[in-house]
Design a protein around this motif. Structure first.
Motif: not given
Lengths: 152, 152
Positions: B22-23, B29-32, B73-92
């Motif tokens: 996708n990105a 960064e896109d996923a975050i 509906f929105l509750s089903h959207l976040p999961l795909e943004g938590f891709i492996p490695g996306s604990d690094k960067g501008e994220t909480d």
């Protein structure tokens, strides 16, 4: 000015009291951030569909259908972010939106209709070719609204 | 490390090839940014519901029901943004998410279930009192996931 005020008040009424009371200190800023977030999620769903249609990635019927369903739902979210006065600030939205409110809404509705059709087509399509023409129709409604109403 | 790799690969597979592709340059960064945009829209819908439940603004049954439907509906959207490695960067997002992937998913599913129930209840409720207990149950699932998995 009178016309602008009228549009402003009509906008407030159509958004509903709860929406107007939605934001905290800076309502305009919140509304701009909200609609930009919606657009970002729309692009997130739209982009991989485009890649599948262009054959840049393999066609995944289930994934495409899901993204098209998301898109059809998301297409109903931007409107309430275009509150009166939110042409000022960190935004690419042109003032023309509020000066041509009915036309702007009609163009957004075209996007809603075409993306709903895309979601419908995607349910049974098994190849990129099967969704291509409706994907293009949907993409046209993005451009159709961005050209007159979005900077850049 | 082996476990982490396994989780990472499982995550990639569950997201699907199209999502991984996708990105552009910086997928993480896109996923975050994507998941933060989703959360922003969730808050945009959640906040006025909270104000209605607390009596800070009048209860508007139609508006509440719409926002609850959006939330479900929105509750089903976040999961795909938590891709492996996306604990690094501008994220909480805490690394604990990827170390406890099944638990994280279960907590997100609790949010999906409770917000679906809220949307159902809101369809027929006519007063804030009518939605209050299910609103609280839904709010608990936000906290239930943020506490272990979100910084701040």
């Amino acid at each position: 000015m009178k016309k602008l005020l009228k549009v402003g008040i009509a906008g407030m009424l159509s958004l509903g009291l709860s929406q107007v009371a939605n934001a905290g200190g800076d309502m305009t800023e919140d509304a701009i951030e909200y609609r930009q977030a919606v657009m970002e999620i729309i692009v997130w769903n739209f982009r991989p569909m485009g890649k599948m249609v262009k054959g840049k990635i393999p066609y995944d019927a289930q994934a495409f259908a899901k993204k098209a369903e998301n898109l059809a739902f998301l297409s109903h979210l931007p409107l309430e972010g275009f509150i009166p006065g939110s042409d000022k600030g960190e935004t690419d939205a042109k003032s023309a939106i509020w000066n041509n409110w009915e036309d702007f809404k009609a163009k957004l509705e075209a996007f809603q209709q075409e993306s709903a059709k895309l979601a419908e087509v995607a349910k049974t399509a098994t190849t990129a070719k099967g969704v291509k023409s409706q994907f293009i129709e949907t993409a046209k409604t993005c451009k159709g609204c961005h050209k007159p109403y979005k900077r850049n």
